[in-house]
Design a protein around this motif. Sequence first.
Motif, PDB file in Angstrom:
ATOM      1  N   ILE A 163       3.966  10.736   4.615  1.00 58.61           N
ATOM      2  CA  ILE A 163       2.670  11.151   4.075  1.00 58.61           C
ATOM      3  C   ILE A 163       1.636  11.394   5.175  1.00 58.61           C
ATOM      4  O   ILE A 163       0.473  11.657   4.887  1.00 58.61           O
ATOM      5  N   GLY A 170      -4.274  -1.680   4.146  1.00 60.98           N
ATOM      6  CA  GLY A 170      -3.643  -1.387   2.865  1.00 60.98           C
ATOM      7  C   GLY A 170      -3.961  -2.381   1.763  1.00 60.98           C
ATOM      8  O   GLY A 170      -4.362  -2.025   0.675  1.00 60.98           O
ATOM      9  N   ALA A 228      -2.281   1.689   7.929  1.00 61.55           N
ATOM     10  CA  ALA A 228      -1.753   1.205   6.656  1.00 61.55           C
ATOM     11  C   ALA A 228      -1.597  -0.307   6.663  1.00 61.55           C
ATOM     12  O   ALA A 228      -1.940  -0.991   5.704  1.00 61.55           O
ATOM     13  N   GLN A 278       4.569  -3.540  -4.444  1.00 67.04           N
ATOM     14  CA  GLN A 278       3.375  -3.173  -5.186  1.00 67.04           C
ATOM     15  C   GLN A 278       3.394  -3.732  -6.606  1.00 67.04           C
ATOM     16  O   GLN A 278       2.408  -4.288  -7.077  1.00 67.04           O
ATOM     17  N   MET A 314       0.395   9.310   7.476  1.00 68.63           N
ATOM     18  CA  MET A 314      -0.593   8.250   7.667  1.00 68.63           C
ATOM     19  C   MET A 314      -0.249   7.422   8.887  1.00 68.63           C
ATOM     20  O   MET A 314       0.923   7.115   9.134  1.00 68.63           O
ATOM     21  N   TYR A 365       0.831  -1.202   0.000  1.00 65.73           N
ATOM     22  CA  TYR A 365       0.000   0.000   0.000  1.00 65.73           C
ATOM     23  C   TYR A 365       0.867   1.254   0.000  1.00 65.73           C
ATOM     24  O   TYR A 365       0.570   2.230  -0.703  1.00 65.73           O
ATOM     25  N   MET A 366       1.951   1.240   0.765  1.00 65.31           N
ATOM     26  CA  MET A 366       2.860   2.386   0.760  1.00 65.31           C
ATOM     27  C   MET A 366       3.532   2.531  -0.601  1.00 65.31           C
ATOM     28  O   MET A 366       3.784   3.642  -1.065  1.00 65.31           O
ATOM     29  N   THR A 412       8.287   0.903   5.210  1.00 67.15           N
ATOM     30  CA  THR A 412       6.859   1.183   5.344  1.00 67.15           C
ATOM     31  C   THR A 412       6.629   2.256   6.395  1.00 67.15           C
ATOM     32  O   THR A 412       5.836   3.187   6.196  1.00 67.15           O
ATOM     33  N   GLN A 444       1.085   4.346  -2.734  1.00 71.56           N
ATOM     34  CA  GLN A 444       1.075   5.775  -2.424  1.00 71.56           C
ATOM     35  C   GLN A 444       2.277   6.483  -3.037  1.00 71.56           C
ATOM     36  O   GLN A 444       2.168   7.609  -3.544  1.00 71.56           O
ATOM     37  N   GLU A 492       1.708   6.773  -6.845  1.00 70.53           N
ATOM     38  CA  GLU A 492       0.712   7.809  -7.123  1.00 70.53           C
ATOM     39  C   GLU A 492       1.297   9.200  -6.896  1.00 70.53           C
ATOM     40  O   GLU A 492       1.009  10.128  -7.651  1.00 70.53           O
ATOM     41  N   ARG A 493       2.113   9.350  -5.856  1.00 70.96           N
ATOM     42  CA  ARG A 493       2.735  10.650  -5.578  1.00 70.96           C
ATOM     43  C   ARG A 493       3.637  11.079  -6.729  1.00 70.96           C
ATOM     44  O   ARG A 493       3.599  12.237  -7.177  1.00 70.96           O
TER      45      ARG A 493
END
Length: 342
Positions: free
Chosen positions: A270, A281, A277, A205, A272, A172-173, A263, A176, A179-180
């Motif tokens: 971010i 996640g 997470a 990922q 979180m 999940y990280m 992680t 992120q 996407e960033r």
Amino acid sequence: MEISEIGEFGLIDRITSEMPLRQPSTIRSVGDDAAVIRYPDDTDTLVSTDLLVEGVHFDLTYVPLRHLGYKSVIVNLSDICAMNGIPRQITVGLAVSSRFTVEHIEELYAGMRLACEIYGVDLVGGDTTSSRSGLVIAVTAIGTCPRGEATGRDGAKDTDLICVSGDLGAAYMGLQLLEREKVASAGQKDFVPRFEGKEYLVERQLKPEARRDIVEILAREGIRPTAMIDISDGLSSELLHLCKASHCGCRVYEDRIPIDYQTAVMAEEIGMNLVTAALNGGEDYELLFTVPLHLHDKVSYLDGIKVIGHMTKEDLGCALVTRDGAEMALRAQGFNHMPQGE
């Protein structure tokens, strides 16, 4: 090269010509109307199918086709492992839009071929068709386990230990982070993404692994899980699935949830909550399973496995026990494949 230049069957011949057979149970594979698979009488057959849809499950802006091909196989093999089985064969269905060339599909299949090679799996058939909205991948995985030893979600008892393989939240990280960098790259011609020090997150990922090794370790140690599931939608969601199917409650301890250092760093960057997470996640593809209480010492010393809690009576509910001893009700906040209204 346009796919129309060689046609459906030409494309199939091209992408499957370098798919050697590895399993003695594969009698016939690609080239007939159906594959022929023959197992001894002392085994059970496991079958699982997953769909990956462009724009829902993956973004080709930052997901290379080779990685996508690899991942599309792995997420299905993980389902076989989650039933205490060993994957043997796969079939692949593709719906492809006109923007994809022959070379694109070859790249996708190169990732699939690598996954088949690493896991000793045969690609034995499938289908291709056109798509008006992008790329759709449907993989069916076929596996085996000794007769009567398939592990579902419904066998846990209220004193069982809850175990998990690997670490959680990294995939999940990684999402992120990707996407960033996608947002940061907007309008920049020669953009170079910043992944330094976080390569593990990106790998988790884009290139996850199925935990066949955990299935093999448990078998070697004579440990048969009472219930098992893979963590695709988040630890909290999967725990609730196990509890519902087994008519149990659970207690999971915050300080026992395995989390990688990268992680933790990314979660801080971010803003979180780290445990959030790890709980919600998803896409870790680790194995979550339960074992009888008397196996505590045995399972605790196995590499790659951690005891994170225990099952309880159903009326006690499902809760996370925080570091200060407080209890918080578990909520299913993982990935939802069918959002309301769609």
